[in-house]
Motif scaffolding. Structure first.
Motif, short mmCIF file in Angstrom:
data_model
loop_
_atom_site.label_atom_id
_atom_site.label_comp_id
_atom_site.label_asym_id
_atom_site.label_seq_id
_atom_site.Cartn_x
_atom_site.Cartn_y
_atom_site.Cartn_z
N ALA A 96 0.82 -1.21 0.00
CA ALA A 96 0.00 0.00 0.00
C ALA A 96 0.85 1.26 0.00
CB ALA A 96 -0.96 0.00 1.19
N SER A 97 1.85 1.32 0.87
CA SER A 97 2.66 2.53 0.93
C SER A 97 3.59 2.64 -0.28
CB SER A 97 3.44 2.62 2.24
OG SER A 97 4.27 1.51 2.40
N SER A 157 -0.54 -7.86 -4.43
CA SER A 157 -0.19 -6.58 -3.82
C SER A 157 -1.23 -5.51 -4.15
CB SER A 157 1.19 -6.12 -4.30
OG SER A 157 2.18 -7.01 -3.88
N ARG A 158 -1.53 -5.39 -5.42
CA ARG A 158 -2.50 -4.37 -5.85
C ARG A 158 -3.91 -4.70 -5.34
NH1 ARG A 158 -0.90 -0.40 -8.85
NH2 ARG A 158 1.11 -0.49 -9.87
N THR A 161 -4.23 -3.99 -1.63
CA THR A 161 -4.26 -2.54 -1.42
C THR A 161 -5.60 -1.95 -1.84
OG1 THR A 161 -1.87 -2.39 -1.71
CG2 THR A 161 -3.12 -0.37 -2.05
#
Length: 184
Positions: A96-97, A157-158, A161
């Motif tokens: 996310a970051s 990951s995406r 997030t």
């Protein structure tokens, strides 16, 4: 280029640490927020990073280098499967970051520079080595090739997030994904 004085090196580290936190929370954050958190003046920020894009690029590069270093560290572990899955999980947990920093670069109309590209390539190479070790150890299926597994890493990951998954839900998602990657 001359080496930085000790105080300038300390300022640079504080600026990067602050920028990582500030831009990791919000891609629309300002360099003023970074300066405040780093406890330096805005001129000091711009002395080290002439533009916001330069600062964002440095943060992205730093993150990718840290991930590369972590993958290299894990490659020395005895349990190749556990090392591979731990790295995969770390990347998804921190996505996310990292994505916020990438979004800030895109919003600024920038393209990723050479330093970040090189850091990304070396991180992918280290991830590929973790995958190969895990396959050779028999803990990851032999037909799991890098392009597909890397796409799963990016997708997880995406997805985590975008969906704003809690740590608990993200863990369950990864367990399902990892079950598909494990050798049967």
């Amino acid at each position: 280029m001359r080496p930085l004085r000790a105080d300038a090196r300390d300022n640079r580290v504080r600026i990067l640490t602050a920028a990582e936190e500030v831009f990791g929370r919000s891609p629309n954050a300002s360099t003023d927020e970074v300066a405040k958190l780093a406890e330096v003046g805005i001129a000091t920020v711009f002395r080290h990073f002439p533009t916001k894009v330069d600062l964002l690029e440095a943060v992205l590069t730093l993150r990718l280098e840290r991930l590369r270093d972590r993958a290299i560290e894990l490659a020395g572990e005895d349990d190749a499967g556990a090392a591979f899955f731990a790295f995969f999980e770390q990347v998804v947990a921190e996505a996310a970051s990292k994505l916020a920093v990438g979004d800030a670069l895109i919003a600024a109309g920038a393209v990723v520079g050479d330093d970040a590209k090189q850091a990304g390539a070396s991180m992918r190479e280290a991830f590929g080595q973790l995958l190969e070790r895990a396959k050779k150890s028999g803990q990851v299926r032999g037909d799991a090739e890098f392009p597909e597994v890397y796409a799963l890493l990016i997708g997880a990951s995406r997805g985590a997030t975008a969906a704003g998954l809690t740590a608990e839900v993200r863990s369950r998602m990864l367990n399902l994904l990892f079950d598909g990657l494990r050798r049967r």
